[in-house]
Write a protein that holds these residues in place. Structure first.
Motif, mmCIF file in Angstrom:
data_model
loop_
_atom_site.group_PDB
_atom_site.id
_atom_site.type_symbol
_atom_site.label_atom_id
_atom_site.label_comp_id
_atom_site.label_asym_id
_atom_site.label_seq_id
_atom_site.Cartn_x
_atom_site.Cartn_y
_atom_site.Cartn_z
ATOM 1 N N VAL A 38 1.166 -0.948 0.062
ATOM 2 C CA VAL A 38 -0.425 0.256 0.044
ATOM 3 C C VAL A 38 1.179 1.073 0.363
ATOM 4 O O VAL A 38 0.322 2.170 -0.837
ATOM 5 C CB VAL A 38 -1.222 -0.338 1.332
ATOM 6 C CG1 VAL A 38 -1.988 1.271 1.083
ATOM 7 C CG2 VAL A 38 -1.546 -1.162 1.299
ATOM 8 N N GLU A 39 2.256 1.607 0.723
ATOM 9 C CA GLU A 39 2.953 2.237 1.240
ATOM 10 C C GLU A 39 3.237 2.629 -0.226
ATOM 11 O O GLU A 39 3.903 3.446 -1.260
ATOM 12 C CB GLU A 39 3.850 1.949 1.829
ATOM 13 C CG GLU A 39 3.320 2.127 3.016
ATOM 14 C CD GLU A 39 4.110 0.967 4.382
ATOM 15 O OE1 GLU A 39 2.874 1.072 5.578
ATOM 16 O OE2 GLU A 39 5.398 0.988 4.233
ATOM 17 N N GLN A 40 4.014 1.551 -0.795
ATOM 18 C CA GLN A 40 4.403 1.979 -2.313
ATOM 19 C C GLN A 40 3.502 1.981 -3.429
ATOM 20 O O GLN A 40 3.711 2.842 -4.174
ATOM 21 C CB GLN A 40 4.865 0.390 -2.769
ATOM 22 C CG GLN A 40 6.316 -0.219 -1.995
ATOM 23 C CD GLN A 40 7.775 -0.159 -3.387
ATOM 24 O OE1 GLN A 40 7.728 0.342 -4.267
ATOM 25 N NE2 GLN A 40 8.312 -0.241 -2.613
ATOM 26 N N ALA A 41 2.063 2.169 -3.535
ATOM 27 C CA ALA A 41 1.650 2.909 -4.548
ATOM 28 C C ALA A 41 1.195 4.111 -3.875
ATOM 29 O O ALA A 41 0.775 5.149 -4.712
ATOM 30 C CB ALA A 41 -0.071 1.778 -3.631
ATOM 31 N N LEU A 42 0.838 4.879 -2.480
ATOM 32 C CA LEU A 42 0.868 6.312 -2.110
ATOM 33 C C LEU A 42 1.872 6.921 -2.287
ATOM 34 O O LEU A 42 2.168 8.519 -2.825
ATOM 35 C CB LEU A 42 0.428 5.548 -0.873
ATOM 36 C CG LEU A 42 -1.104 5.261 -0.057
ATOM 37 C CD1 LEU A 42 -1.198 5.633 1.579
ATOM 38 C CD2 LEU A 42 -1.813 5.507 -1.177
ATOM 39 N N ALA A 43 3.140 6.427 -3.159
ATOM 40 C CA ALA A 43 4.558 6.771 -2.939
ATOM 41 C C ALA A 43 4.595 7.391 -4.676
ATOM 42 O O ALA A 43 5.022 8.961 -4.733
ATOM 43 C CB ALA A 43 5.780 5.558 -3.127
ATOM 44 N N ARG A 44 3.177 6.790 -5.876
ATOM 45 C CA ARG A 44 2.785 7.217 -7.524
ATOM 46 C C ARG A 44 2.256 8.787 -7.062
ATOM 47 O O ARG A 44 2.323 9.875 -7.717
ATOM 48 C CB ARG A 44 2.683 6.259 -7.207
ATOM 49 C CG ARG A 44 3.528 5.701 -7.621
ATOM 50 C CD ARG A 44 4.432 5.413 -8.147
ATOM 51 N NE ARG A 44 5.583 5.026 -9.018
ATOM 52 C CZ ARG A 44 6.861 4.222 -9.402
ATOM 53 N NH1 ARG A 44 6.985 6.070 -10.097
ATOM 54 N NH2 ARG A 44 7.741 3.431 -9.415
ATOM 55 N N LEU A 45 1.238 9.153 -5.548
ATOM 56 C CA LEU A 45 0.680 9.841 -5.486
ATOM 57 C C LEU A 45 1.413 12.080 -4.822
ATOM 58 O O LEU A 45 1.849 11.421 -4.246
ATOM 59 C CB LEU A 45 -0.347 9.920 -4.418
ATOM 60 C CG LEU A 45 -1.384 10.852 -4.067
ATOM 61 C CD1 LEU A 45 -2.308 11.706 -5.594
ATOM 62 C CD2 LEU A 45 -2.707 10.824 -2.998
ATOM 63 N N ASP A 46 0.949 12.746 -5.902
ATOM 64 C CA ASP A 46 1.606 13.885 -5.848
ATOM 65 C C ASP A 46 1.377 14.541 -4.893
ATOM 66 O O ASP A 46 0.091 14.515 -4.803
ATOM 67 C CB ASP A 46 1.967 14.039 -7.192
ATOM 68 C CG ASP A 46 1.953 16.008 -7.462
ATOM 69 O OD1 ASP A 46 3.585 15.844 -6.919
ATOM 70 O OD2 ASP A 46 1.454 16.652 -7.651
ATOM 71 N N GLY A 47 2.639 14.589 -4.139
ATOM 72 C CA GLY A 47 2.030 15.471 -3.095
ATOM 73 C C GLY A 47 2.457 14.632 -1.905
ATOM 74 O O GLY A 47 2.980 14.912 -0.199
ATOM 75 N N VAL A 48 2.502 13.435 -1.571
ATOM 76 C CA VAL A 48 2.718 12.687 -0.586
ATOM 77 C C VAL A 48 4.367 12.592 -0.710
ATOM 78 O O VAL A 48 5.094 12.085 -1.755
ATOM 79 C CB VAL A 48 2.346 10.830 -1.184
ATOM 80 C CG1 VAL A 48 2.542 10.212 0.285
ATOM 81 C CG2 VAL A 48 0.788 11.044 -1.128
ATOM 82 N N VAL A 49 4.989 12.324 0.164
ATOM 83 C CA VAL A 49 6.689 12.808 0.712
ATOM 84 C C VAL A 49 7.173 11.348 0.996
ATOM 85 O O VAL A 49 7.830 10.356 0.424
ATOM 86 C CB VAL A 49 6.692 13.680 2.105
ATOM 87 C CG1 VAL A 49 8.177 13.118 2.195
ATOM 88 C CG2 VAL A 49 6.452 15.117 1.230
ATOM 89 N N GLU A 50 6.174 10.808 1.706
ATOM 90 C CA GLU A 50 5.962 9.264 2.457
ATOM 91 C C GLU A 50 4.513 9.148 2.993
ATOM 92 O O GLU A 50 3.680 9.805 3.822
ATOM 93 C CB GLU A 50 6.965 9.211 3.302
ATOM 94 C CG GLU A 50 7.030 9.529 4.263
ATOM 95 C CD GLU A 50 9.428 9.913 5.452
ATOM 96 O OE1 GLU A 50 9.358 8.169 4.953
ATOM 97 O OE2 GLU A 50 9.917 10.433 5.775
ATOM 98 N N SER A 51 4.888 7.557 3.441
ATOM 99 C CA SER A 51 3.264 7.156 4.218
ATOM 100 C C SER A 51 3.983 5.632 4.929
ATOM 101 O O SER A 51 4.841 5.189 4.565
ATOM 102 C CB SER A 51 2.628 6.695 3.151
ATOM 103 O OG SER A 51 2.112 5.751 1.812
ATOM 104 N N ALA A 52 3.179 5.277 6.259
ATOM 105 C CA ALA A 52 3.354 3.943 6.863
ATOM 106 C C ALA A 52 1.955 4.093 6.831
ATOM 107 O O ALA A 52 1.157 4.055 7.836
ATOM 108 C CB ALA A 52 4.147 4.135 8.496
#
Length: 541
Positions: free
Chosen positions: A450-464
């Motif tokens: 899921v974190e790999q997918a969210l990394a592609r969203l413009d504006g997301v620096v990182e997620s957990a």
């Protein structure tokens, strides 16, 4: 060359006047480094350190750490590096568990008196247990014969690090050289303590031959030479800073630039000013540099090599390292305190391979994927626990036979607790930690995907992402997201983006924006703290 004293001598003979360490106004050549290590080892011996003793080192990345740490091995002793963020009670616990006879402490780091913290914590231990005797150097820690203080000023009951050569003058030079000669490849070189993210930290026992092999394998794959200038941001108390950093330098002759406390702007300044070529680190380091206002005006063209060793690295970050930070060679890798260098990508691997995998198992190790319950070995592409066997796997945990037996089975396989797959070409993909997996509606969800997918969203620096309780699904996902400063993302935007890219049962049901993700100094996200944060929010609600 399978001991650290032998490696230090060889480095002095081979690289001589070439700079070994550059730290502010201090520059030490390899010849000077060897001389300081030898004199410091004599000082240790004069203070009562004997071969096989444990020496605790509590200090940030600075030139004194390099000298102090390598001098422990030169004196035939065992190095016990301590986390600079530890509190006094944690340090006292490790000193007591290892029976350290010497404590080398950088006093005043982060605005604290570490020496005072030691005495206070040990005093509370005495009060609780009624142990200890008056007259001990640290009352409550009777094994400690002396405290060596790195730093300015003067403190009663301590020996200044700079005075060690004078203190050691009573030890004949031939005596300390004979001690260094007597060190065996199978002697324990260091005891590094695990991060303790899943419970009480454990001391990992590693032999000289293993510490040397881990550094040599990594450095050879990374094509390190004496022409490299290496910015060491990873803390020296961690295997990534000590073995992949300091030991790599004495094996390959590259110049170290230690960073005591990471600041993205300052790191970019050093890169430009000193024409840094190597910059390994956790993903958070690179994110911070890329997001720094100084980045756009910094010349990073000298950068040659980046290595990020986290188990899960978003493909988008790898692409940015190549396209924006100008690294010629980016290699992902996988390892842990119990087996420092386990897999690495290789020069010549495709960008897709580097972005999507942790590389192939290194020479001298075996790797397999197995069912964590049955032990059945899985086939190509099948998911299971990542396991390793070979000479670089730790000797075991300090005074903990049960944990050692749980980690290394009867056939010698190290159970990593990481979930992954290996493709038909032998490349490892880490999908998650076993403990981080959660089950939503009967389906296994691995947060890293899921974190790999969210990394592609413009504006997301990182997620957990973590699993949180849900009455209907059992558990559902919650994403903690760090937004770019200029981004206007909403929780609805994040969820909608995820729905377009991953199966519905994997899509987070909740999103919380945070300024930063909690991490230990090894760069691992502390998901236990995120779960606690979620529980706090629930209680407040």
């Amino acid at each position: 060359m399978t001991t650290l004293p032998a490696a230090v001598r060889r480095a002095a003979a081979t690289y001589a006047d070439h700079p070994a360490v550059v730290d502010g106004d201090v520059t030490l050549s390899f010849t000077e480094l060897h001389a300081r290590i030898r004199d410091t080892a004599r000082g240790y011996a004069a203070l009562g350190v004997r071969p096989g003793d444990r020496v605790a080192l509590w200090a940030p990345n600075r030139w004194e750490w390099v000298v102090a740490g390598l001098a422990v091995s030169y004196a035939g002793a065992v190095l016990v590096p301590l986390n600079t963020r530890y509190k006094g009670h944690e340090v006292v616990d490790v000193i007591a568990r290892t029976g350290a006879t010497l404590a080398v402490v950088a006093d005043g780091f982060l605005g604290r008196s570490q020496v005072t913290d030691l005495h206070t914590a040990a005093g509370e231990l005495i009060a609780a247990s009624e142990l200890g005797a008056e007259g001990d150097v640290i009352e409550g820690l009777p094994a400690v014969r002396a405290i060596v203080r790195i730093g300015e000023g003067d403190l009663d009951g301590t020996v200044a690090f700079g005075d060690l050569p004078e203190v050691g003058a009573t030890i004949d030079l031939s005596e300390i050289e004979a001690t260094a000669d007597a060190v065996s490849p199978d002697d324990i070189a260091d005891i590094l303590f695990t991060s303790g993210t899943t419970g009480r930290s454990k001391g990992v026992l590693t032999a000289h031959r293993q510490t040397i092999a881990a550094a040599d394998t990594w450095a050879t794959t990374a094509q390190v030479t004496e022409r490299d200038r290496y910015l060491v941001i990873s803390p020296f108390f961690h295997s990534y800073g000590y073995k992949v950093g300091i030991v790599t330098s004495i094996l390959k002759g590259c110049t170290l630039y230690p960073v005591a406390a990471f600041d993205a702007d300052d790191a970019l300044r050093i890169v430009e000013e000193h024409r840094i070529t190597m910059l390994p680190g956790a993903p958070a380091i690179f994110y911070s540099m890329l997001e720094s206002p100084r980045f756009a005006s910094t010349d990073t063209s000298s950068l040659r090599f980046a290595n990020t060793g986290a188990a899960s690295v978003p493909a988008a970050l790898i692409e940015r390292l190549q396209s924006e930070l100008s690294f010629e060679l980016v290699i992902t890798a996988f390892g842990m305190t119990e087996c420092v260098t386990a897999t690495m990508c290789r020069p010549g691997d495709s960008d897709e391979t580097i972005a999507a995998t942790c590389g192939r198992v290194v020479d001298g190790l075996e790797m397999r994927i197995a069912d964590p319950e049955s032990g059945q070995v899985m086939g190509s592409g099948e998911e299971g626990e990542v396991q390793f066997r070979g000479a670089m796997v730790m000797l075991g945990y300090l005074d903990d036979e049960d944990s050692t037996a749980a980690a290394i089975d009867a056939d010698g396989w190290l159970h990593t607790g990481d979930v992954g797959t290996v493709d038909e070409d032998g490349y490892l993909r880490i999908t998650d930690r076993l403990k981080d997996m959660y089950i939503s509606g009967g389906f296994n969800v691995y947060p890293a995907e899921v974190e790999q997918a969210l990394a592609r969203l413009d504006g997301v620096v990182e997620s957990a992402v973590i699993g949180i309780p849900d009455d209907r699904m059992g558990e559902v996902g919650k994403a903690f997201v760090v937004r770019r400063a200029t981004a206007t993302l909403t929780a609805e935007d994040v969820i909608a983006f995820a729905r377009e890219r991953i199966a519905n049962f994997k899509v987070p049901r909740e999103v919380e924006f945070v300024d930063a993700l909690p991490r230990n100094l090894g760069g691992k996200v502390l998901k236990t703290e995120l779960r606690q944060l979620h529980d706090t929010r629930e209680n407040e609600g």
